[in-house]
Design a protein around this motif. Structure first.
Motif, PDB file in Angstrom:
ATOM      1  N   SER A   6      50.296  26.453  64.463  1.00  0.00           N
ATOM      2  CA  SER A   6      51.438  26.679  63.579  1.00  0.00           C
ATOM      3  C   SER A   6      52.320  27.843  64.028  1.00  0.00           C
ATOM      4  O   SER A   6      53.216  28.255  63.303  1.00  0.00           O
ATOM      5  CB  SER A   6      50.952  26.933  62.153  1.00  0.00           C
ATOM      6  N   VAL A   7      52.091  28.358  65.231  1.00  0.00           N
ATOM      7  CA  VAL A   7      52.813  29.537  65.717  1.00  0.00           C
ATOM      8  C   VAL A   7      53.663  29.176  66.938  1.00  0.00           C
ATOM      9  O   VAL A   7      53.195  28.503  67.849  1.00  0.00           O
ATOM     10  CB  VAL A   7      51.823  30.663  66.093  1.00  0.00           C
ATOM     11  N   THR A   8      54.922  29.629  66.932  1.00  0.00           N
ATOM     12  CA  THR A   8      55.774  29.550  68.114  1.00  0.00           C
ATOM     13  C   THR A   8      56.174  30.979  68.494  1.00  0.00           C
ATOM     14  O   THR A   8      55.743  31.930  67.844  1.00  0.00           O
ATOM     15  CB  THR A   8      57.044  28.702  67.860  1.00  0.00           C
ATOM     16  N   ASP A   9      57.029  31.126  69.486  1.00  0.00           N
ATOM     17  CA  ASP A   9      57.482  32.466  69.887  1.00  0.00           C
ATOM     18  C   ASP A   9      58.245  33.187  68.783  1.00  0.00           C
ATOM     19  O   ASP A   9      58.244  34.410  68.714  1.00  0.00           O
ATOM     20  CB  ASP A   9      58.380  32.391  71.122  1.00  0.00           C
ATOM     21  N   THR A  10      58.911  32.418  67.915  1.00  0.00           N
ATOM     22  CA  THR A  10      59.784  33.044  66.910  1.00  0.00           C
ATOM     23  C   THR A  10      59.513  32.605  65.479  1.00  0.00           C
ATOM     24  O   THR A  10      60.283  32.947  64.577  1.00  0.00           O
ATOM     25  CB  THR A  10      61.260  32.755  67.236  1.00  0.00           C
ATOM     26  N   SER A  11      58.440  31.832  65.248  1.00  0.00           N
ATOM     27  CA  SER A  11      58.169  31.379  63.879  1.00  0.00           C
ATOM     28  C   SER A  11      56.684  31.112  63.684  1.00  0.00           C
ATOM     29  O   SER A  11      55.906  31.057  64.639  1.00  0.00           O
ATOM     30  CB  SER A  11      58.957  30.104  63.572  1.00  0.00           C
ATOM     31  N   THR A  33      62.424  42.520  60.235  1.00  0.00           N
ATOM     32  CA  THR A  33      63.224  41.930  61.308  1.00  0.00           C
ATOM     33  C   THR A  33      64.480  41.315  60.705  1.00  0.00           C
ATOM     34  O   THR A  33      64.377  40.473  59.808  1.00  0.00           O
ATOM     35  CB  THR A  33      62.411  40.851  62.060  1.00  0.00           C
ATOM     36  N   VAL A  34      65.626  41.736  61.153  1.00  0.00           N
ATOM     37  CA  VAL A  34      66.898  41.220  60.654  1.00  0.00           C
ATOM     38  C   VAL A  34      66.974  39.724  60.914  1.00  0.00           C
ATOM     39  O   VAL A  34      66.660  39.260  62.011  1.00  0.00           O
ATOM     40  CB  VAL A  34      68.091  41.946  61.327  1.00  0.00           C
ATOM     41  N   GLY A  35      67.355  38.958  59.896  1.00  0.00           N
ATOM     42  CA  GLY A  35      67.531  37.524  60.051  1.00  0.00           C
ATOM     43  C   GLY A  35      66.278  36.699  59.832  1.00  0.00           C
ATOM     44  O   GLY A  35      66.297  35.487  60.021  1.00  0.00           O
ATOM     45  N   ILE A  50      58.052  30.859  58.313  1.00  0.00           N
ATOM     46  CA  ILE A  50      58.746  32.118  58.569  1.00  0.00           C
ATOM     47  C   ILE A  50      59.403  32.008  59.932  1.00  0.00           C
ATOM     48  O   ILE A  50      58.737  31.741  60.937  1.00  0.00           O
ATOM     49  CB  ILE A  50      57.761  33.298  58.497  1.00  0.00           C
ATOM     50  N   GLN A  51      60.724  32.177  59.952  1.00  0.00           N
ATOM     51  CA  GLN A  51      61.506  32.001  61.175  1.00  0.00           C
ATOM     52  C   GLN A  51      62.335  33.249  61.459  1.00  0.00           C
ATOM     53  O   GLN A  51      62.579  34.050  60.567  1.00  0.00           O
ATOM     54  CB  GLN A  51      62.440  30.804  61.026  1.00  0.00           C
ATOM     55  N   GLY A  52      62.768  33.394  62.687  1.00  0.00           N
ATOM     56  CA  GLY A  52      63.619  34.513  63.076  1.00  0.00           C
ATOM     57  C   GLY A  52      62.831  35.726  63.544  1.00  0.00           C
ATOM     58  O   GLY A  52      63.359  36.837  63.584  1.00  0.00           O
ATOM     59  N   LEU A  53      61.561  35.515  63.905  1.00  0.00           N
ATOM     60  CA  LEU A  53      60.737  36.613  64.413  1.00  0.00           C
ATOM     61  C   LEU A  53      61.082  36.895  65.864  1.00  0.00           C
ATOM     62  O   LEU A  53      61.566  36.021  66.582  1.00  0.00           O
ATOM     63  CB  LEU A  53      59.253  36.243  64.275  1.00  0.00           C
ATOM     64  N   ASP A  54      60.825  38.124  66.276  1.00  0.00           N
ATOM     65  CA  ASP A  54      61.086  38.493  67.665  1.00  0.00           C
ATOM     66  C   ASP A  54      59.878  38.131  68.531  1.00  0.00           C
ATOM     67  O   ASP A  54      58.737  38.410  68.152  1.00  0.00           O
ATOM     68  CB  ASP A  54      61.346  39.995  67.778  1.00  0.00           C
ATOM     69  N   PRO A  55      60.105  37.520  69.699  1.00  0.00           N
ATOM     70  CA  PRO A  55      58.991  37.181  70.604  1.00  0.00           C
ATOM     71  C   PRO A  55      58.230  38.439  71.035  1.00  0.00           C
ATOM     72  O   PRO A  55      58.798  39.540  71.083  1.00  0.00           O
ATOM     73  CB  PRO A  55      59.682  36.533  71.801  1.00  0.00           C
TER      74      PRO A  55
END
Length: 70
Positions: A6-11, A33-35, A50-55
């Motif tokens: 369930s994890v990607t680089d940014t979500s 994290t902004v955005g 949850i989206q918009g995370l920093d890699p």
């Protein structure tokens, strides 16, 4: 609960067990994290994306059950 699938680089996709008598849930993230989408107050489902995370950044998530606005 977060699974590897369930994890990607940014979500990520976060699920949890319901809390008896909870009206909603609040999810916070550190560091902020902004955005970022999918966090905040008034979440009534037992899941969120949850989206918009920093890699390449380590995050801590806080899930709180809310009853009567408290």
């Amino acid at each position: 609960m977060v699974t590897e699938d369930s994890v990607t680089d940014t979500s990520l996709f976060l699920t949890w067990e319901s809390v008896a008598k909870a009206d909603s849930y609040t999810i916070g993230v550190m560091p902020p994290t902004v955005g970022t989408v999918g966090i905040g107050t008034g979440i009534t489902d037992r899941f969120t994306r949850i989206q918009g995370l920093d890699p390449d950044t380590e995050y801590t998530f806080r899930l709180m059950a809310v009853k009567d606005g408290k």
